[in-house]
Design an enzyme around this catalytic site. Structure first.
Site, PDB file in Angstrom:
ATOM      1  CB  ILE A  64      -1.508 -13.124   3.307  1.00 14.89           C
ATOM      2  CG1 ILE A  64      -2.045 -14.531   3.591  1.00 14.89           C
ATOM      3  CG2 ILE A  64      -1.386 -12.319   4.599  1.00 14.89           C
ATOM      4  CD1 ILE A  64      -1.060 -15.418   4.349  1.00 14.89           C
ATOM      5  CB  CYS A  65      -2.028  -7.873   1.014  1.00 12.45           C
ATOM      6  SG  CYS A  65      -3.692  -7.236   1.291  1.00 12.45           S
ATOM      7  N   GLY A  66      -1.206  -6.742   3.538  1.00  9.23           N
ATOM      8  CA  GLY A  66      -1.184  -6.037   4.818  1.00  9.23           C
ATOM      9  C   GLY A  66      -2.504  -6.112   5.554  1.00  9.23           C
TER      10      GLY A  66
END
Length: 159
Positions: A64-66
């Site tokens: 998960i990232c932005g």
């Protein structure tokens, strides 16, 4: 099932929610960070999770990232790894059913907590039935050819 989980600082909160959600379901989680809201470069975490998948230290991965885009691009640079971006249940299921993706990626700034849980559940609750095996095999063969050609260049040219 062992899950390699990772995210950058933009995903710190959602990663924690997903980790708790999975632990409550009895999954074995290896948390590759980040472990605080301090800035972390998403490729660093993505490479660690991709390496864990490549070395079969985990059955599946979640990154998960932005937006989910950066970790997807980074993880897919790791030979033998297929990471798929999904923000909905159908795409998450197809990531596994059609593409045998070992890693699911998501964007913490794109999906809410409840949707993210449903997406993760959809991804983890299906198994690849080899329905698109011919297509996945083409991807694998192209990657092997590319890696082989580039290794030969390194040996020949000394680069």
């Amino acid at each position: 099932m062992k899950i390699a989980l990772g995210g950058d600082n933009n995903a710190f909160k959602l990663k924690g929610i997903i980790k708790e959600h999975l632990e409550n379901q009895g999954f074995d989680i290896d948390d590759y960070g980040c472990h605080s809201e301090d800035a972390v470069d998403y490729p660093d975490v993505a490479y660690e999770v991709a390496q864990a998948i490549s070395e079969e230290k985990a059955d599946r991965g979640i990154l998960i990232c932005g937006t989910g885009i950066g970790v997807s691009i980074a993880a897919n640079k790791y030979p033998g790894v297929r990471a798929a971006l999904a923000h909905d249940v159908y795409s998450a299921e197809r990531a596994q059913l059609s593409n045998n993706a070992q890693i699911l990626t998501m964007g913490a700034q794109i999906v809410g907590d409840q949707v993210a849980k449903k997406v993760v559940d959809a991804y983890l609750n299906v198994e690849w039935a080899e329905g698109s095996k011919r297509k996945v095999d083409k991807i694998i063969e192209q990657e092997k050819q590319f890696v082989s050609e580039n290794l030969q260049d390194v040996v020949t040219k000394g680069c």
